[in-house]
Design an enzyme around this catalytic site. Structure first.
Site, PDB file in Angstrom:
ATOM      1  N   ASP A 487       6.957  -1.068  -1.477  1.00 54.86           N
ATOM      2  CA  ASP A 487       7.921  -0.340  -0.473  1.00 54.86           C
ATOM      3  C   ASP A 487       7.001   0.168   0.898  1.00 54.86           C
ATOM      4  O   ASP A 487       7.519   0.298   2.114  1.00 54.86           O
ATOM      5  CB  ASP A 487       8.479   0.878  -0.888  1.00 54.86           C
ATOM      6  CG  ASP A 487       9.886   0.376  -1.721  1.00 54.86           C
ATOM      7  OD1 ASP A 487      10.585  -0.520  -1.488  1.00 54.86           O
ATOM      8  OD2 ASP A 487      10.399   1.354  -2.458  1.00 54.86           O
TER       9      ASP A 487
HETATM   10  C1  BGC Z   1       7.250   5.789  -1.585  1.00 58.27           C
HETATM   11  C2  BGC Z   1       7.899   4.565  -2.540  1.00 58.27           C
HETATM   12  C3  BGC Z   1       9.242   4.465  -2.711  1.00 58.27           C
HETATM   13  C4  BGC Z   1       9.990   4.616  -1.039  1.00 58.27           C
HETATM   14  C5  BGC Z   1      11.424   4.522  -1.147  1.00 58.27           C
HETATM   15  C6  BGC Z   1       8.182   5.900  -0.436  1.00 58.27           C
HETATM   16  O1  BGC Z   1       7.825   6.956   0.391  1.00 58.27           O
HETATM   17  O2  BGC Z   1       5.939   5.924  -1.531  1.00 58.27           O
HETATM   18  O3  BGC Z   1       7.199   4.756  -3.817  1.00 58.27           O
HETATM   19  O4  BGC Z   1       9.521   3.494  -3.360  1.00 58.27           O
HETATM   20  O5  BGC Z   1       9.560   5.877  -0.333  1.00 58.27           O
HETATM   21  O6  BGC Z   1      12.236   5.516  -1.003  1.00 58.27           O
HETATM   22  C1  NOJ Z   2       9.346   3.055  -6.198  1.00 58.27           C
HETATM   23  C2  NOJ Z   2      10.297   2.303  -5.935  1.00 58.27           C
HETATM   24  O1  NOJ Z   2      11.450   2.645  -6.518  1.00 58.27           O
HETATM   25  C3  NOJ Z   2      10.374   0.886  -6.319  1.00 58.27           C
HETATM   26  O2  NOJ Z   2      11.360   0.093  -5.997  1.00 58.27           O
HETATM   27  C4  NOJ Z   2       8.960   0.388  -5.563  1.00 58.27           C
HETATM   28  O3  NOJ Z   2       8.865  -0.996  -5.760  1.00 58.27           O
HETATM   29  C5  NOJ Z   2       7.908   1.032  -6.086  1.00 58.27           C
HETATM   30  N1  NOJ Z   2       8.042   2.576  -5.414  1.00 58.27           N
HETATM   31  C6  NOJ Z   2       6.452   0.608  -5.415  1.00 58.27           C
HETATM   32  O4  NOJ Z   2       6.637   0.979  -3.816  1.00 58.27           O
END
Ligand code: BGC
Ligand code: NOJ
Length: 813
Positions: A487
């Site tokens: 993400d």
């Molecule tokens: C986090 C991710 C998460 C994303 C979506 C980011 O701040 O690092 O792990 O999936 O937010 O909420």
């Molecule tokens: C947490 C999110 O829930 C997931 O969808 C994502 O793939 C990982 N973070 C990695 O960024």
């Protein structure tokens, strides 16, 4: 150092002291009513949706960290001394403390001044309530005069509003009290048809429903005035902060035991029957009273607890293994399966790290969670797949998440993640392989929740694949969109405004930045589609996606190859990300895993080379980090990944979800030793030994473990709600133990560590129980199968004829 131990026969983790490094928590409920409960009874409950139907209040980011919960106080009426059997909130030392977290229940027990208490917290299967089943024993030589207090702070339903809108909320609180039941009915007078209740099985000596009356002005839950004085005040909340607090007075003879049951529950009435008498504002209690009466009986409570245990016997009995590794057995047989249920139920919505207000059920998350869960509850998995597909956009794209109460997609936490739709293919194919239920492919499913847009589910899968193919970049690789699975790899964001969300900001047209990971994921999804299409006789589709996959594999092995490993992405300038030519972020884990899972590099040595590079550059004693070198400064063109200090989260932590992809990839090149070694590095049950370093629960996976660039290398964060659960389950059971569902039967192809002599397993597949026994005589991975005493030519066990319930399989390696 440990803070407890596993009790495998009871399927419990037993915490031996209350001051664990972090709250070590558990979940209650598996269907509509859910709760989180820590080892000091902290946490909260909600009905279906952690944001919209919050039953009890919890203050995140509190001091101490875990504060607010299902609190019980014991007061010695002779001395005036009082304490909490769960240590918190009073924090006066207790003896013989233990917290047993089990499958859907938690038992917290301790003793002080000769008074022993054990409280069993659980949600009876099928009910919208939780039970606090308290047993008090007087271990003194003398009679004990005690007061027990059970207390809960109600949330005013919408958890977000409850934490912010005080000018309104301090005026709306309402309750009713009838006998030993406190009803929380804020907003029931207007549009809500639901209320909460907090009941006690005993005739009470008094109650409080206004927080300040119970706690006293300028006092907290650690020292409530009513507990100190030994008398609740029978306060009725009007506005401010409604709570439920009951006081029960007991006189216990030496050795005498008493059970007291508290019930916290949620109930709904039909709109036209809300009030009794009609026209009043009094709750109609005709439906809820029988339920409260029923569970006020300890016999009924015991029966409900047995029913819960039996349900878990059944669920876990579907797949049991005996390997030479105790930690692996524990995880596969008990805790990993249990965590899979929890992630399936809650996605990433409510934990001690996910506040329940921001994230509903993620599209990619839920599809992946299903991979570890489908064998346990295929009917629920089927419904989930259909719900997810119904939020898919007509162009094949996806909303990133949906709220479970409405089942409608929304993009409040971001959109345009170009990997999203492909996970649907993996989930549906996993469902069909597990169940054999091809009818789901014909199921008419709408797009974007819009009536009239129904198409067979198979069409949704086709559109998912076409979504990728319709969005290829300059190198022929898939465009990344906002980001892919990672993400934080936001290649079109270019945000320079403090506080702006990387998950919603876009500054570029998205026509250049590409993802090698999506390319690999596409190849894996296309391979699944080809198998599925052949299986159902759709050779046209099989042909199309076999060709598309071949072309994509060539692209991965072309512009996606860096020389020693697979490139991660191309940015908006067309520069490589995850290449030897970069200063930082030269190599990433995701594209190594997914290129190989998609089938790239298996015949030309690239896969092996990439995996050797992972071992050399990314593997640490605590697991495999996302990238190396970590980014040390902010890069406008890379986005959120570079906002994290080195070693944390997406910037070079051990992002546990991605580790099993490498384990599976290692089995694809036949390296069971490395695959299992990686498995053990992040395995919570193995890391139990170093709980003072790991700090999170030793019985479930956490999202991240701080990477080697972090000063806290080895420290885990964000436990429970992570795709790590499903993927490690898949890696160990399907890739390493090699037991995987196929369209035509159960396949067995183990890739074991060389030190193992074999293993045994019981796996229920499509109603048939397979007793599998694997033994190894050579170090290699080729195997032969003997089914019911007869040699079988392939690695798939043919489905037995009708009426056969049990099949024995011997596998020789
Ligand atoms: C986090 C991710 C998460 C994303 C979506 C980011 O701040 O690092 O792990 O999936 O937010 O909420
Ligand atoms: C947490 C999110 O829930 C997931 O969808 C994502 O793939 C990982 N973070 C990695 O960024």
């Amino acid at each position: 150092m440990r803070f407890g131990h596993f009790d495998d026969s009871a399927r419990e983790y037993v915490i031996e002291r209350p001051d664990t490094p972090l709250p070590w928590f558990n979940y209650l409920g598996t269907d509509g009513y859910f709760g989180l409960i820590s080892n000091t009874a902290g946490g909260y409950s909600f009905y279906k949706d952690a944001r919209l139907r919050r039953i009890s209040r919890y203050r995140y980011n509190n001091v101490p960290f875990d504060f607010g919960g299902r609190y019980i106080y014991v007061r010695d009426n002779d001395s005036g001394e009082f304490w909490s059997p769960s240590w918190q909130p009073v924090r006066i030392p207790v003896d013989d403390y233990s917290c047993r977290h089990g499958m859907g229940y938690t038992i917290i027990g301790s003793a002080r001044s000769g008074i022993r208490t054990d409280t069993r917290y659980f949600v009876p299967p099928g009910e919208n309530l939780e039970i606090w089943d308290l047993t008090v024993v007087n271990q003194r030589q003398t009679t004990a005069g005690l007061s027990l207090f059970g207390a809960i702070e109600f949330a005013l339903w919408d958890a977000q509003d409850d934490m912010t809108n005080f000018q309104r909320n301090f005026n709306t609180g309402e309750v009713e009290v009838e006998g030993s039941v406190i009803y929380h009915k804020t907003e029931y007078r207007e549009r809500r048809d639901h209320f909460a209740f907090f009941a006690c099985s005993e005739a009470t000596a008094g109650f409080d429903t206004q927080r300040e009356a119970f706690l006293g002005p300028y006092r907290g839950w650690d020292d409530p005035a009513a507990v100190g004085s030994g008398a609740t005040t029978d306060s009725i909340a009007h506005g401010w902060s409604p709570i439920g607090a009951h006081q029960v007075k007991l006189s216990l003879q030496p050795g005498e035991t008493k059970r007291v049951v508290f019930l916290l529950g949620y109930a709904e009435n039909p709109t036209e029957e809300k009030f009794d008498p009609a026209g009043s504002t009094v709750i109609n209690k005709r439906r809820v009273t029988p339920v409260i009466d029923e569970y006020s009986s300890v016999d009924r409570v015991d029966a409900a607890f047995s029913a819960l245990a039996q349900e878990w016997d059944r669920l876990l009995g579907l797949f049991q293994v005996k390997t030479p590794d105790v930690a692996a057995n524990r995880m596969i047989n008990i805790w990993n399966a249990y965590q899979n249920m929890v992630t399936f139920n809650l996605s990433r919505s409510a934990s001690f790290y996910e506040s329940g207000v921001g994230r509903g059920l993620g599209f990619r998350d839920s599809n992946q969670d299903l991979l570890g869960f489908v064998h346990m509850a295929p009917a629920r998995a089927r419904q989930r797949v259909l719900d997810l597909a119904a939020t898919q956009l007509a162009d094949g794209g996806a909303f990133h998440q949906y709220q479970p109460l409405t089942k409608r997609g929304n993009d409040t936490v971001g959109s345009n993640f170009n990997d999203d739709p492909l996970w649907l293919v993996l989930a549906v194919v996993a469902y069909v392989r597990e169940t054999g239920d091809e009818s789901i492919l014909d199921e008419p499913v709408v797009y974007e929740n819009a009536p009239g847009t129904e198409q067979p589910l198979l069409d949704h899968l086709v559109r998912s694949l076409e979504f990728t193919l319709g969005r290829l970049g300059p190198n022929g690789l898939p465009l990344i969109g906002r980001a892919d699975w990672n993400d934080c790899l936001n290649l079109n964001c270019f945000s320079d405004e403090p506080g702006e969300s990387f998950q919603t900001t876009t500054s570029k047209d998205g026509k250049t930045a590409e993802s090698v990971m999506i390319a690999g994921l596409f190849c894996a999804a296309a391979a699944d589609m080809v198998d599925l299409a052949r299986h159902i006789g759709r050779l046209d589709l099989a042909g199309v996606y076999a060709a598309a996959r071949t072309a994509m594999l060539e692209t991965i092995e072309g512009p996606g190859w860096d020389g020693e490993w697979f490139v991660r992405a191309y940015d908006d300038f067309g520069h490589k990300v995850g290449s030897a030519e970069c200063d930082e972020g030269k190599i990433f884990i995701e594209s190594q895993g997914w290129s190989i899972l998609g089938g790239a590099g298996l015949s030309n040595g690239m896969a092996q080379k990439a995996l050797d590079s992972v071992a050399r550059h990314l593997a640490t004693d605590h697991g495999i980090v996302v990238n190396q070198p970590a980014f040390t400064s902010y890069h406008l063109e890379l986005g959120e990944i570079t906002t994290y200090p080195p070693g944390y989260k997406e910037n070079a932590s051990i992002f546990c979800h991605s580790n099993p992809w490498i384990m599976v990839a290692e089995t694809k090149v036949g390296n069971g030793d490395r695959a299992f070694d990686y498995y053990r590095r992040i395995c919570p049950a193995v890391r139990e030994e170093i709980s003072e370093v790991h700090r999170a629960e030793p019985y479930v996976y956490a999202q991240t473990i701080a990477g080697r660039d972090a000063p806290t290398h080895g420290e885990a964060k964000n436990s429970w709600l992570t795709g790590t659960a499903a993927w490690n389950y898949v890696a160990i059971t399907q890739a390493i133990l090699g037991i995987r569902p196929g369209f035509d039967g159960l396949e067995i192809q183990p890739v074991l560590p060389t030190s193992w002599a074999g293993y045994t397993a019981t796996r229920v597949f499509r109603g048939v129980t397979y007793e599998i026994s694997v033994s190894r005589s050579t170090p290699g991975t080729s195997n032969s199968l003997t089914v019911a005493g007869r040699a079988v030519e392939s690695t798939t066990i043919p489905m037995p004829g009708p009426g056969v319930e049990r099949v024995t399989v011997a596998v020789a390696l």
